[in-house]
Design a protein around this motif. Structure first.
Motif, PDB file in Angstrom:
ATOM      1  N   VAL A   1       0.839  -1.198   0.000  1.00 21.55           N
ATOM      2  CA  VAL A   1       0.000   0.000   0.000  1.00 21.55           C
ATOM      3  C   VAL A   1       0.875   1.249   0.000  1.00 21.55           C
ATOM      4  O   VAL A   1       0.625   2.196  -0.756  1.00 21.55           O
ATOM      5  CB  VAL A   1      -0.979   0.004   1.198  1.00 21.55           C
ATOM      6  CG1 VAL A   1      -1.681   1.347   1.316  1.00 21.55           C
ATOM      7  CG2 VAL A   1      -1.996  -1.116   1.052  1.00 21.55           C
ATOM      8  N   ALA A   2       1.924   1.267   0.826  1.00 22.46           N
ATOM      9  CA  ALA A   2       2.816   2.429   0.876  1.00 22.46           C
ATOM     10  C   ALA A   2       3.468   2.679  -0.476  1.00 22.46           C
ATOM     11  O   ALA A   2       3.545   3.823  -0.938  1.00 22.46           O
ATOM     12  CB  ALA A   2       3.876   2.228   1.956  1.00 22.46           C
TER      13      ALA A   2
ATOM     14  N   ARG B   1       0.877   3.960  -2.950  1.00 24.32           N
ATOM     15  CA  ARG B   1       0.489   5.343  -2.652  1.00 24.32           C
ATOM     16  C   ARG B   1       1.582   6.350  -2.978  1.00 24.32           C
ATOM     17  O   ARG B   1       1.309   7.530  -3.107  1.00 24.32           O
ATOM     18  CB  ARG B   1       0.033   5.466  -1.203  1.00 24.32           C
ATOM     19  CG  ARG B   1      -1.353   4.845  -1.033  1.00 24.32           C
ATOM     20  CD  ARG B   1      -1.907   5.105   0.312  1.00 24.32           C
ATOM     21  NE  ARG B   1      -3.310   4.691   0.383  1.00 24.32           N
ATOM     22  CZ  ARG B   1      -3.940   4.486   1.509  1.00 24.32           C
ATOM     23  NH1 ARG B   1      -3.312   4.673   2.664  1.00 24.32           N
ATOM     24  NH2 ARG B   1      -5.203   4.117   1.503  1.00 24.32           N
ATOM     25  N   ARG B   2       2.819   5.907  -3.127  1.00 21.48           N
ATOM     26  CA  ARG B   2       3.868   6.809  -3.628  1.00 21.48           C
ATOM     27  C   ARG B   2       3.566   7.188  -5.075  1.00 21.48           C
ATOM     28  O   ARG B   2       3.863   8.282  -5.510  1.00 21.48           O
ATOM     29  CB  ARG B   2       5.234   6.148  -3.537  1.00 21.48           C
ATOM     30  CG  ARG B   2       5.897   6.295  -2.198  1.00 21.48           C
ATOM     31  CD  ARG B   2       7.367   5.919  -2.273  1.00 21.48           C
ATOM     32  NE  ARG B   2       7.638   4.527  -2.015  1.00 21.48           N
ATOM     33  CZ  ARG B   2       7.628   3.968  -0.819  1.00 21.48           C
ATOM     34  NH1 ARG B   2       7.331   4.676   0.242  1.00 21.48           N
ATOM     35  NH2 ARG B   2       7.891   2.698  -0.660  1.00 21.48           N
TER      36      ARG B   2
ATOM     37  N   ILE C   1       0.304   6.566  -6.587  1.00 22.70           N
ATOM     38  CA  ILE C   1      -1.101   6.992  -6.687  1.00 22.70           C
ATOM     39  C   ILE C   1      -1.562   7.355  -5.275  1.00 22.70           C
ATOM     40  O   ILE C   1      -2.202   6.550  -4.594  1.00 22.70           O
ATOM     41  CB  ILE C   1      -1.983   5.871  -7.284  1.00 22.70           C
ATOM     42  CG1 ILE C   1      -1.380   5.288  -8.557  1.00 22.70           C
ATOM     43  CG2 ILE C   1      -3.396   6.398  -7.552  1.00 22.70           C
ATOM     44  CD1 ILE C   1      -2.033   4.014  -9.029  1.00 22.70           C
ATOM     45  N   PRO C   2      -1.244   8.555  -4.804  1.00 23.76           N
ATOM     46  CA  PRO C   2      -1.510   8.919  -3.408  1.00 23.76           C
ATOM     47  C   PRO C   2      -2.972   8.815  -2.980  1.00 23.76           C
ATOM     48  O   PRO C   2      -3.257   8.545  -1.815  1.00 23.76           O
ATOM     49  CB  PRO C   2      -1.025  10.368  -3.317  1.00 23.76           C
ATOM     50  CG  PRO C   2      -0.101  10.542  -4.459  1.00 23.76           C
ATOM     51  CD  PRO C   2      -0.562   9.615  -5.537  1.00 23.76           C
ATOM     52  N   SER C   3      -3.879   9.026  -3.885  1.00 26.03           N
ATOM     53  CA  SER C   3      -5.298   9.050  -3.505  1.00 26.03           C
ATOM     54  C   SER C   3      -5.980   7.680  -3.572  1.00 26.03           C
ATOM     55  O   SER C   3      -7.172   7.576  -3.293  1.00 26.03           O
ATOM     56  CB  SER C   3      -6.046  10.028  -4.412  1.00 26.03           C
ATOM     57  OG  SER C   3      -5.956   9.590  -5.759  1.00 26.03           O
ATOM     58  N   LEU C   4      -5.256   6.628  -3.925  1.00 24.68           N
ATOM     59  CA  LEU C   4      -5.885   5.317  -4.083  1.00 24.68           C
ATOM     60  C   LEU C   4      -6.292   4.731  -2.733  1.00 24.68           C
ATOM     61  O   LEU C   4      -5.449   4.498  -1.866  1.00 24.68           O
ATOM     62  CB  LEU C   4      -4.940   4.344  -4.793  1.00 24.68           C
ATOM     63  CG  LEU C   4      -5.528   2.967  -5.098  1.00 24.68           C
ATOM     64  CD1 LEU C   4      -6.658   3.085  -6.115  1.00 24.68           C
ATOM     65  CD2 LEU C   4      -4.457   2.024  -5.607  1.00 24.68           C
TER      66      LEU C   4
ATOM     67  N   ALA D   1      -7.274   1.929  -0.004  1.00 21.65           N
ATOM     68  CA  ALA D   1      -6.754   0.576   0.178  1.00 21.65           C
ATOM     69  C   ALA D   1      -7.436  -0.087   1.368  1.00 21.65           C
ATOM     70  O   ALA D   1      -7.794   0.569   2.344  1.00 21.65           O
ATOM     71  CB  ALA D   1      -5.246   0.618   0.385  1.00 21.65           C
TER      72      ALA D   1
ATOM     73  N   ILE E   1      -4.767   2.079   7.716  1.00 24.22           N
ATOM     74  CA  ILE E   1      -5.438   1.299   6.669  1.00 24.22           C
ATOM     75  C   ILE E   1      -6.410   0.344   7.342  1.00 24.22           C
ATOM     76  O   ILE E   1      -6.076  -0.311   8.331  1.00 24.22           O
ATOM     77  CB  ILE E   1      -4.416   0.507   5.830  1.00 24.22           C
ATOM     78  CG1 ILE E   1      -3.391   1.454   5.205  1.00 24.22           C
ATOM     79  CG2 ILE E   1      -5.125  -0.304   4.749  1.00 24.22           C
ATOM     80  CD1 ILE E   1      -2.197   0.748   4.628  1.00 24.22           C
TER      81      ILE E   1
ATOM     82  N   ALA F   1     -12.887   7.569   1.198  1.00 20.39           N
ATOM     83  CA  ALA F   1     -11.955   8.146   0.231  1.00 20.39           C
ATOM     84  C   ALA F   1     -12.587   9.308  -0.515  1.00 20.39           C
ATOM     85  O   ALA F   1     -11.908  10.295  -0.815  1.00 20.39           O
ATOM     86  CB  ALA F   1     -11.486   7.070  -0.748  1.00 20.39           C
TER      87      ALA F   1
END
Length: 119
Positions: free
Chosen positions: A61-62, A65-66, A68-71, A73, A93, A116
């Motif tokens: 996830v980390a 998110r680097r 796609i920050p808004s995804l 999870a 999370i 989200a």
């Protein structure tokens, strides 16, 4: 993202039955490759906590998110402390304990997508 073939197929079937499109993969590496190819960007990353190879679910996830920050999870685990409902991992999370029912999966996914959208 589920490394167990039967579990992956079952979860994909449940999500499909809820009306979601699914890209099912067996490893963190496959998940990263799929995210590079998917257009539009997926609405949610659902991954097991314990994964084969170098990345566990939280690290996956980390890493995602680097890029796609808004995804949103959601993690799932057969080793969760609470038997029902979602809890939060230390990194914020949501964690869905396995095994889960279709209704529990539906609620967890809907909550994560709703959260989200608000954020």
């Amino acid at each position: 993202m589920e490394d167990d073939p039967a579990g992956r197929e079952g979860i994909a079937r449940l999500l499909g039955g809820l009306g979601y499109g699914v890209t099912a993969v067996a490893s963190a590496e496959e998940a990263m490759e799929a995210l590079e190819r998917c257009r539009p960007v997926p609405s949610l990353l659902l991954a097991d906590v314990i994964l084969p190879g170098g990345l566990d679910g939280a690290r996956l996830v980390a890493e995602v998110r680097r890029r796609i920050p808004s995804l949103p999870a959601l993690l799932m685990s057969g080793y969760a402390a609470q038997p029902h409902g979602t809890t939060l991992c230390e990194n914020g999370i949501r964690l869905l304990p396995k095994p889960f029912r279709k209704a529990e999966l539906a609620q967890a996914v809907a909550e994560e997508l709703r959260t989200a959208r608000v954020a």
